[in-house]
Design a protein around this motif. Structure first.
Motif, mmCIF file in Angstrom:
data_model
loop_
_atom_site.group_PDB
_atom_site.id
_atom_site.type_symbol
_atom_site.label_atom_id
_atom_site.label_comp_id
_atom_site.label_asym_id
_atom_site.label_seq_id
_atom_site.Cartn_x
_atom_site.Cartn_y
_atom_site.Cartn_z
ATOM 1 N N ALA A 9 0.835 -1.213 0.000
ATOM 2 C CA ALA A 9 0.000 0.000 0.000
ATOM 3 C C ALA A 9 0.865 1.257 0.000
ATOM 4 C CB ALA A 9 -0.914 0.003 1.225
ATOM 5 N N ARG A 32 -0.563 -5.156 1.829
ATOM 6 C CA ARG A 32 -2.010 -5.144 1.636
ATOM 7 C C ARG A 32 -2.606 -6.477 2.067
ATOM 8 N NH1 ARG A 32 -2.378 -1.920 -3.686
ATOM 9 N NH2 ARG A 32 -2.854 0.154 -2.917
ATOM 10 N N THR A 45 -7.397 -2.117 3.987
ATOM 11 C CA THR A 45 -6.609 -3.352 3.906
ATOM 12 C C THR A 45 -6.852 -4.159 2.620
ATOM 13 O OG1 THR A 45 -8.322 -4.629 5.015
ATOM 14 C CG2 THR A 45 -6.674 -3.569 6.430
ATOM 15 N N ILE A 47 -6.997 -5.591 -1.100
ATOM 16 C CA ILE A 47 -6.031 -5.626 -2.219
ATOM 17 C C ILE A 47 -6.749 -5.078 -3.452
ATOM 18 C CG2 ILE A 47 -4.658 -7.094 -3.740
ATOM 19 C CD1 ILE A 47 -4.138 -8.942 -1.368
ATOM 20 N N CYS A 52 1.260 1.343 -5.260
ATOM 21 C CA CYS A 52 1.868 1.569 -3.942
ATOM 22 C C CYS A 52 2.424 2.987 -3.921
ATOM 23 C CB CYS A 52 3.005 0.562 -3.727
ATOM 24 S SG CYS A 52 3.994 0.898 -2.255
ATOM 25 N N GLY A 98 -2.696 -3.593 7.009
ATOM 26 C CA GLY A 98 -3.057 -4.979 6.754
ATOM 27 C C GLY A 98 -2.280 -5.910 7.686
#
Ligand SMILES: C[S@@+](CC[C@H](N)C(=O)[O-])C[C@H]1O[C@@H](n2cnc3c(N)ncnc32)[C@H](O)[C@@H]1O
Ligand SMILES: Nc1nc2[nH]cc(C(=O)O)c2c(=O)[nH]1
Ligand code: SF4
Ligand SMILES: [Mg+2]
Length: 250
Positions: A9, A32, A45, A47, A52, A98
């Protein structure tokens, strides 16, 4: 053979705002995906196809969107550059999310290389104990949550937390419990007894929940009462909020 890539992330430099490493500068690598849905969670969290966000200059928030999945070399070269440009500033690398342990296959390849640069701190929900056993040699410090039902909404995790802590106790570990006005004494007692049965010297952080508007979500006296209960079982019990949120650190 090329190293596995990861769904990340964000990667950024900030002041650790929680727990026993509070105030130290860390490189945060946020993975993530998560296997829990804590009611209070302050972090997206899921995906997604989103890139990123990779910070270029430590702490200056000059993020560059970087396509996922991200290659390890990208992260290693970034942190190596920060070490050369800002020597002695970063204490460690925070592997967070996450839930980072969901990316255990990636971590088995990444952690040894990252640990060559800086010590590795694992920020985890404290339930993936089998995976921890495979990675523990590549981790220096562990901050694990014990998820209590009153604040997280998660139930049935006590045995997993116990198994996790039994392994984590081989390294430098501390436990965080997110507490709120709805937290009940039995939860603090049960968590404290769980920790004490493994090692009563393991530090416990009672972390007040931060509500969406930024308010600390527990009555001050209630927090003190929980600390007093935990102190019947443990040697070191601290009440520490999420301080980064009070000083506009990411
Ligand atoms: C975002 S989680 C990621 C790591 C891992 N999934 C976990 O839960 O420990 C990092 C830390 O932030 C805490 N946290 C998340 N939202 C919070 C909130 N609203 N108030 C207080 N702590 C929070 C979690 O309990 C955890 O200790
Ligand atoms: N400054 C800062 N400290 C943190 N401690 C735990 C965090 C997390 O989201 O893993 C976090 C975070 O997101 N920022
Ligand atoms: S385990 Fe961590 S990342 Fe997952 S929902 Fe809970 S607080 Fe958020
Ligand atoms: Mg955070």
């Amino acid at each position: 053979m090329s190293k596995p890539t990861a769904e990340l992330a964000e990667v950024f430099s900030s002041v650790q705002g929680e727990g026993m490493l509070i105030g130290l500068r860390q490189v945060f690598v946020r993975f993530r995906g998560c296997n829990l849905t804590c009611d209070y969670c302050d972090t997206p969290t899921e995906i997604t196809a989103e890139p990123c966000l990779v910070e270029q200059t430590p702490g200056r928030r000059d993020f560059v969107p970087t396509a996922n999945p991200v290659a390890l070399d990208r992260i290693v070269s970034l942190i190596d550059g920060w070490q050369r440009g800002w020597p002695g500033v970063h204490h460690s690398i925070s592997i967070t999310g996450g839930e980072p342990l969901l990316s255990h296959t990636v971590l088995s390849a990444w952690l040894p290389e990252l640990r060559n640069i800086l010590p590795v701190y694992l920020e985890t929900n404290g339930i993936m104990h089998s995976v921890l056993g495979l990675l523990i040699d590549h981790i220096d410090i562990i901050g694990m949550d014990i998820k209590i039902p009153s604040t997280s909404g998660c139930t049935g995790l006590w045995d997993d937390h116990r198994s996790f802590l039994q392994i984590a106790a081989r390294k430098n570990v501390f436990v965080k419990i997110i507490v709120g006005d709805e937290t009940e004494e039995w939860e603090i007692i049960r968590a404290s007894e769980l920790i004490a049965a493994i090692n009563s010297h393991i530090p416990l952080i009672l972390q007040p929940v931060t509500e969406p508007g930024g308010r600390v979500g527990i009555n001050p006296v209630r927090a003190l009462e929980f600390q007093e209960i935990a102190c019947r079982h443990l040697d070191e019990v601290r009440i520490i909020p999420q301080t980064h949120k009070f000083m506009a650190q990411l």
